[in-house]
Design a protein around this motif. Structure first.
Motif, PDB file in Angstrom:
ATOM      1  N   LEU A 183     -18.853 -41.872  34.935  1.00 52.10           N
ATOM      2  CA  LEU A 183     -18.947 -40.367  36.472  1.00 52.10           C
ATOM      3  C   LEU A 183     -20.598 -39.599  36.574  1.00 52.10           C
ATOM      4  CD1 LEU A 183     -17.446 -37.483  37.286  1.00 52.10           C
ATOM      5  CD2 LEU A 183     -19.324 -36.960  36.578  1.00 52.10           C
ATOM      6  N   LEU A 184     -20.870 -40.000  37.696  1.00 51.62           N
ATOM      7  CA  LEU A 184     -22.374 -39.186  37.334  1.00 51.62           C
ATOM      8  C   LEU A 184     -22.534 -37.858  38.252  1.00 51.62           C
ATOM      9  CD1 LEU A 184     -25.174 -40.054  36.480  1.00 51.62           C
ATOM     10  CD2 LEU A 184     -25.823 -41.674  38.088  1.00 51.62           C
ATOM     11  N   SER A 185     -23.235 -36.918  37.365  1.00 55.64           N
ATOM     12  CA  SER A 185     -22.708 -35.758  38.193  1.00 55.64           C
ATOM     13  C   SER A 185     -23.967 -34.878  38.938  1.00 55.64           C
ATOM     14  CB  SER A 185     -22.227 -34.713  37.077  1.00 55.64           C
ATOM     15  OG  SER A 185     -22.845 -34.515  36.406  1.00 55.64           O
ATOM     16  N   GLY A 186     -25.261 -35.591  38.221  1.00 55.95           N
ATOM     17  CA  GLY A 186     -26.024 -34.455  38.905  1.00 55.95           C
ATOM     18  C   GLY A 186     -27.607 -35.354  38.189  1.00 55.95           C
ATOM     19  N   ILE A 187     -28.595 -36.056  39.036  1.00 50.27           N
ATOM     20  CA  ILE A 187     -29.855 -35.878  38.029  1.00 50.27           C
ATOM     21  C   ILE A 187     -30.391 -34.605  39.026  1.00 50.27           C
ATOM     22  CG2 ILE A 187     -31.521 -37.582  38.193  1.00 50.27           C
ATOM     23  CD1 ILE A 187     -29.706 -39.369  38.474  1.00 50.27           C
ATOM     24  N   ALA A 188     -31.729 -34.365  37.509  1.00 49.00           N
ATOM     25  CA  ALA A 188     -33.021 -33.027  37.728  1.00 49.00           C
ATOM     26  C   ALA A 188     -33.729 -33.394  36.456  1.00 49.00           C
ATOM     27  CB  ALA A 188     -31.957 -31.340  37.395  1.00 49.00           C
ATOM     28  N   TYR A 219     -18.944 -40.457  41.447  1.00 45.98           N
ATOM     29  CA  TYR A 219     -20.229 -39.865  41.505  1.00 45.98           C
ATOM     30  C   TYR A 219     -20.495 -39.045  42.540  1.00 45.98           C
ATOM     31  CZ  TYR A 219     -20.781 -43.315  45.622  1.00 45.98           C
ATOM     32  OH  TYR A 219     -21.409 -43.194  46.993  1.00 45.98           O
ATOM     33  N   ASN A 220     -21.128 -37.535  42.076  1.00 45.82           N
ATOM     34  CA  ASN A 220     -21.519 -36.391  42.957  1.00 45.82           C
ATOM     35  C   ASN A 220     -22.250 -37.585  43.986  1.00 45.82           C
ATOM     36  OD1 ASN A 220     -21.739 -34.516  43.925  1.00 45.82           O
ATOM     37  ND2 ASN A 220     -22.712 -33.730  42.393  1.00 45.82           N
ATOM     38  N   GLU A 221     -21.806 -36.989  45.194  1.00 43.31           N
ATOM     39  CA  GLU A 221     -22.541 -37.781  46.635  1.00 43.31           C
ATOM     40  C   GLU A 221     -23.599 -36.280  47.414  1.00 43.31           C
ATOM     41  OE1 GLU A 221     -21.111 -39.541  49.913  1.00 43.31           O
ATOM     42  OE2 GLU A 221     -19.014 -38.195  49.798  1.00 43.31           O
ATOM     43  N   GLU A 222     -23.338 -35.328  47.238  1.00 48.16           N
ATOM     44  CA  GLU A 222     -23.793 -33.977  47.368  1.00 48.16           C
ATOM     45  C   GLU A 222     -25.752 -34.210  46.771  1.00 48.16           C
ATOM     46  OE1 GLU A 222     -21.930 -30.339  46.479  1.00 48.16           O
ATOM     47  OE2 GLU A 222     -20.302 -31.477  48.138  1.00 48.16           O
ATOM     48  N   ASP A 223     -25.586 -35.098  45.374  1.00 52.82           N
ATOM     49  CA  ASP A 223     -26.869 -35.181  44.669  1.00 52.82           C
ATOM     50  C   ASP A 223     -27.673 -36.375  45.416  1.00 52.82           C
ATOM     51  OD1 ASP A 223     -29.324 -35.733  42.845  1.00 52.82           O
ATOM     52  OD2 ASP A 223     -28.191 -33.982  41.198  1.00 52.82           O
ATOM     53  N   ILE A 224     -28.866 -35.910  45.899  1.00 56.29           N
ATOM     54  CA  ILE A 224     -28.865 -36.867  46.824  1.00 56.29           C
ATOM     55  C   ILE A 224     -30.061 -38.208  45.047  1.00 56.29           C
ATOM     56  CG2 ILE A 224     -31.820 -36.363  46.579  1.00 56.29           C
ATOM     57  CD1 ILE A 224     -32.536 -36.974  49.263  1.00 56.29           C
ATOM     58  N   ASN A 225     -30.372 -38.041  44.544  1.00 59.44           N
ATOM     59  CA  ASN A 225     -30.515 -38.492  43.460  1.00 59.44           C
ATOM     60  C   ASN A 225     -29.559 -39.923  43.135  1.00 59.44           C
ATOM     61  OD1 ASN A 225     -33.684 -37.858  43.573  1.00 59.44           O
ATOM     62  ND2 ASN A 225     -32.843 -35.809  42.366  1.00 59.44           N
ATOM     63  N   VAL A 226     -28.116 -39.200  42.787  1.00 61.13           N
ATOM     64  CA  VAL A 226     -26.888 -39.543  41.889  1.00 61.13           C
ATOM     65  C   VAL A 226     -26.674 -40.884  43.442  1.00 61.13           C
ATOM     66  CG1 VAL A 226     -24.552 -39.330  42.342  1.00 61.13           C
ATOM     67  CG2 VAL A 226     -26.660 -38.113  40.799  1.00 61.13           C
ATOM     68  N   LYS A 227     -26.726 -39.956  44.675  1.00 62.17           N
ATOM     69  CA  LYS A 227     -26.275 -41.115  45.335  1.00 62.17           C
ATOM     70  C   LYS A 227     -27.541 -42.405  45.798  1.00 62.17           C
ATOM     71  CE  LYS A 227     -25.572 -40.830  50.738  1.00 62.17           C
ATOM     72  NZ  LYS A 227     -24.214 -41.268  50.448  1.00 62.17           N
ATOM     73  N   GLN A 228     -28.834 -42.086  45.607  1.00 62.68           N
ATOM     74  CA  GLN A 228     -29.349 -42.926  45.868  1.00 62.68           C
ATOM     75  C   GLN A 228     -29.494 -44.060  44.585  1.00 62.68           C
ATOM     76  OE1 GLN A 228     -33.763 -42.330  45.854  1.00 62.68           O
ATOM     77  NE2 GLN A 228     -34.205 -44.553  45.263  1.00 62.68           N
ATOM     78  N   VAL A 229     -29.103 -43.835  43.615  1.00 64.56           N
ATOM     79  CA  VAL A 229     -28.803 -44.438  42.150  1.00 64.56           C
ATOM     80  C   VAL A 229     -27.652 -45.353  42.217  1.00 64.56           C
ATOM     81  CG1 VAL A 229     -28.593 -44.297  39.875  1.00 64.56           C
ATOM     82  CG2 VAL A 229     -30.441 -43.381  40.669  1.00 64.56           C
ATOM     83  N   VAL A 230     -26.860 -44.543  41.996  1.00 64.99           N
ATOM     84  CA  VAL A 230     -25.543 -45.515  42.620  1.00 64.99           C
ATOM     85  C   VAL A 230     -24.911 -46.557  43.420  1.00 64.99           C
ATOM     86  CG1 VAL A 230     -23.264 -44.989  42.621  1.00 64.99           C
ATOM     87  CG2 VAL A 230     -24.519 -43.458  40.885  1.00 64.99           C
ATOM     88  N   GLU A 231     -25.826 -46.056  44.864  1.00 68.56           N
ATOM     89  CA  GLU A 231     -25.388 -46.375  46.386  1.00 68.56           C
ATOM     90  C   GLU A 231     -26.156 -48.176  46.276  1.00 68.56           C
ATOM     91  OE1 GLU A 231     -25.662 -44.042  49.759  1.00 68.56           O
ATOM     92  OE2 GLU A 231     -23.602 -42.889  48.419  1.00 68.56           O
ATOM     93  N   GLU A 232     -27.303 -48.011  44.950  1.00 68.37           N
ATOM     94  CA  GLU A 232     -28.233 -48.771  45.264  1.00 68.37           C
ATOM     95  C   GLU A 232     -28.158 -49.829  44.147  1.00 68.37           C
ATOM     96  OE1 GLU A 232     -32.745 -47.094  45.461  1.00 68.37           O
ATOM     97  OE2 GLU A 232     -32.216 -46.489  47.697  1.00 68.37           O
ATOM     98  N   SER A 233     -27.314 -49.743  43.777  1.00 68.13           N
ATOM     99  CA  SER A 233     -26.447 -50.714  42.099  1.00 68.13           C
ATOM    100  C   SER A 233     -26.102 -52.220  42.934  1.00 68.13           C
ATOM    101  CB  SER A 233     -26.193 -50.047  40.988  1.00 68.13           C
ATOM    102  OG  SER A 233     -25.608 -50.205  40.413  1.00 68.13           O
ATOM    103  N   LYS A 250     -17.112 -47.897  43.413  1.00 67.62           N
ATOM    104  CA  LYS A 250     -17.782 -47.015  43.496  1.00 67.62           C
ATOM    105  C   LYS A 250     -17.105 -45.719  44.415  1.00 67.62           C
ATOM    106  CE  LYS A 250     -22.012 -49.448  43.453  1.00 67.62           C
ATOM    107  NZ  LYS A 250     -23.498 -49.532  44.494  1.00 67.62           N
ATOM    108  N   PHE A 251     -17.006 -44.487  43.853  1.00 64.88           N
ATOM    109  CA  PHE A 251     -15.968 -43.100  44.282  1.00 64.88           C
ATOM    110  C   PHE A 251     -16.874 -41.991  44.667  1.00 64.88           C
ATOM    111  CE2 PHE A 251     -12.754 -46.013  41.251  1.00 64.88           C
ATOM    112  CZ  PHE A 251     -12.882 -46.995  43.029  1.00 64.88           C
ATOM    113  N   PRO A 252     -17.711 -41.997  45.501  1.00 66.00           N
ATOM    114  CA  PRO A 252     -18.314 -40.017  45.716  1.00 66.00           C
ATOM    115  C   PRO A 252     -16.799 -39.019  45.616  1.00 66.00           C
ATOM    116  CG  PRO A 252     -17.553 -42.305  47.942  1.00 66.00           C
ATOM    117  CD  PRO A 252     -16.633 -42.115  47.026  1.00 66.00           C
ATOM    118  N   TYR A 253     -17.476 -37.838  45.587  1.00 66.72           N
ATOM    119  CA  TYR A 253     -16.790 -36.941  45.305  1.00 66.72           C
ATOM    120  C   TYR A 253     -17.798 -35.279  46.033  1.00 66.72           C
ATOM    121  CZ  TYR A 253     -18.810 -35.464  40.751  1.00 66.72           C
ATOM    122  OH  TYR A 253     -19.209 -34.863  39.404  1.00 66.72           O
TER     123      TYR A 253
END
Length: 451
Positions: free
Chosen positions: A183-188, A220-234, A240-243
């Protein structure tokens, strides 16, 4: 196994030592300083070193492996002796991986929320009497230790920290776990002493996602733009399961979450915590707990230690403490308290304690982070800058960064205490945010002062 811990007194290290002792291994250890509660907990199990300090004579060929903590230095005499004797040396995360090679590894990563999400998952598992191994970064109600290891359990749930593994292994801890379920919750941006640019920090999460075993999954938390980018570009061959944050509302200082059975009251609050809850739900479902059983269990979850933890409620005043120290955490925590208690005065106190928070360049990241507080105060110990080898910062620099009055910045613990004593706590929420202790502030003394 005979295992020796170099730097056994650390929060994570002593919990691992206790877990392996409970498992039946023979444990010894050393450290140059051991604070409470590690000291008492080790002593209770006969694991407290008889003498404080480093003693190469403790390292013998009878030892099967050495576990090296971050507190130790590269030239530690016990470490050098272990290398000389050819004893296998593990970092904390390396050894956890060795203990979980034959298990389904569930790893919770992210700059924020990972402790809470891991705690939620473990609460649900315990509620339904599902036995799992685990490692979590906070003490949980109903759990004896922060680490539990067995030879029999199928799952291990690991909090995936992005900080370095050991003095001789500069890889982030969560790169070593090789998750089956992640799981990846956020990137800051955080830990700027290790990751000097945001791009460098972001890269660590890309490596984490790519380390998931083929055929595994990432929630992955798709509300976090950095998380979304990292996961979806992998390009990793994983599911891949967004929440997203579930629907919720606050009524009479109580948060309700929309569940399949209708509005359900819960003990945690704040949009960030409800986002964490959504992530925990999907992970639990991946581990075999259906949605209805998850909601039944999570209703009684009260939170992890020091994560929006209510420490007192006296007369018409509520006091919380929270581990929040990075800009994103401070913003989310302060906003959560204001949304939960819209009709109360919010007095938010933040201590600048970490390397990042005391960095004059990084300070600008805190802009607006305390805007939801009615009264804000920032405390720091100027001597800490010299200890950490940082450039001096002034009260004016801090005030400009946070966009608050310089009279709300305190570099002296006595003046900070005077500020607290002078406050009107009627119909108020007092929020302490820190990974330190405000220069030795006696919290109970402040609680006792409230009429």
């Amino acid at each position: 196994m005979r295992l020796h811990f170099i730097a056994i007194g650390g929060s994570a290290m002593h919990n691992l030592a206790l877990a392996l002792h409970h498992k039946g291994d023979i444990i010894t250890g050393s450290d140059d300083v051991i604070f409470e509660p590690s000291k008492s907990r080790l002593a209770a199990k006969g694991l407290l070193p008889k003498e404080i300090g480093w003693y190469p004579s403790r390292i013998t060929k009878e030892i099967d492996a050495v576990i090296l903590g971050m507190h130790a230095k590269e030239d530690n005499p016990e470490l050098l002796k272990a290398k000389e004797l050819g004893i296998e040396i593990f970092s904390y995360p390396e050894f956890l991986f060795e203990q979980s090679k034959n298990k389904t590894r569930v790893v919770i990563g992210g700059s924020h929320g990972k402790t809470t999400i891991t705690s939620m998952i473990l609460h649900v598992m315990q509620y339904h009497n599902i036995q799992v191994d685990y490692m979590v970064g906070a003490q949980l109600e109903g759990f004896d230790r922060m680490v539990h290891l067995t030879d029999s359990n199928d799952f291990i749930v690991l909090e995936g920290d992005e900080y370095l593994s050991s003095p001789i292994d500069r890889r982030p801890k969560f790169h070593l776990y090789k998750p089956n379920i992640a799981l990846l919750s956020g990137i800051a941006w955080d830990h700027i002493n290790v990751f000097p640019t945001f791009e460098n920090y972001l890269e660590q999460f890309k490596i984490f996602v790519d380390s998931i075993v083929s055929g595994g999954s990432i929630t992955y938390n798709e509300e976090d733009i950095n998380v979304k980018q990292v996961v979806e570009e992998s390009q990793n061959s994983i599911r891949k399961f967004p929440y997203n944050t579930p629907d919720f509302f606050v009524k009479n200082e109580q948060t309700y979450i929309e569940s399949p059975e209708g509005p359900m009251p819960i003990n945690v609050f704040g949009r960030h915590n409800l986002n964490n809850l959504a992530g925990a739900k999907w992970i639990c479902q991946n581990m075999g707990v259906d949605e209805e059983d998850f909601y039944e269990a999570i209703a009684s979850f009260k939170g992890a230690s020091k994560r929006l933890e209510k420490i007192a409620e006296k007369n018409n005043t509520i006091i919380f403490k929270d581990y929040a120290h990075s800009p994103s955490k401070v913003t989310a925590t302060t906003k959560a308290v204001k949304e939960q208690y819209p009709d109360r005065k919010i007095i938010a106190c933040l201590e600048l304690h970490t390397y990042s928070s005391l960095n004059s360049t990084f300070l600008k990241e805190y802009k607006g982070s305390l805007k939801d507080a009615d009264i804000a105060a920032v405390f720091y110990i100027s001597e800490s800058l010299a200890i950490k080898g940082l450039e001096p910062i002034t009260i004016e620099q801090i005030a400009n960064a946070f966009q608050i009055d310089s009279k709300q910045i305190f570099g002296d613990s006595h003046k900070f205490k005077d500020f607290l004593v002078a406050q009107d706590f009627n119909n108020a929420v007092l929020l302490f945010m820190s990974s330190g202790n405000y220069g030795g502030l006696n919290m109970q003394e402040i609680i006792d002062l409230i009429d």
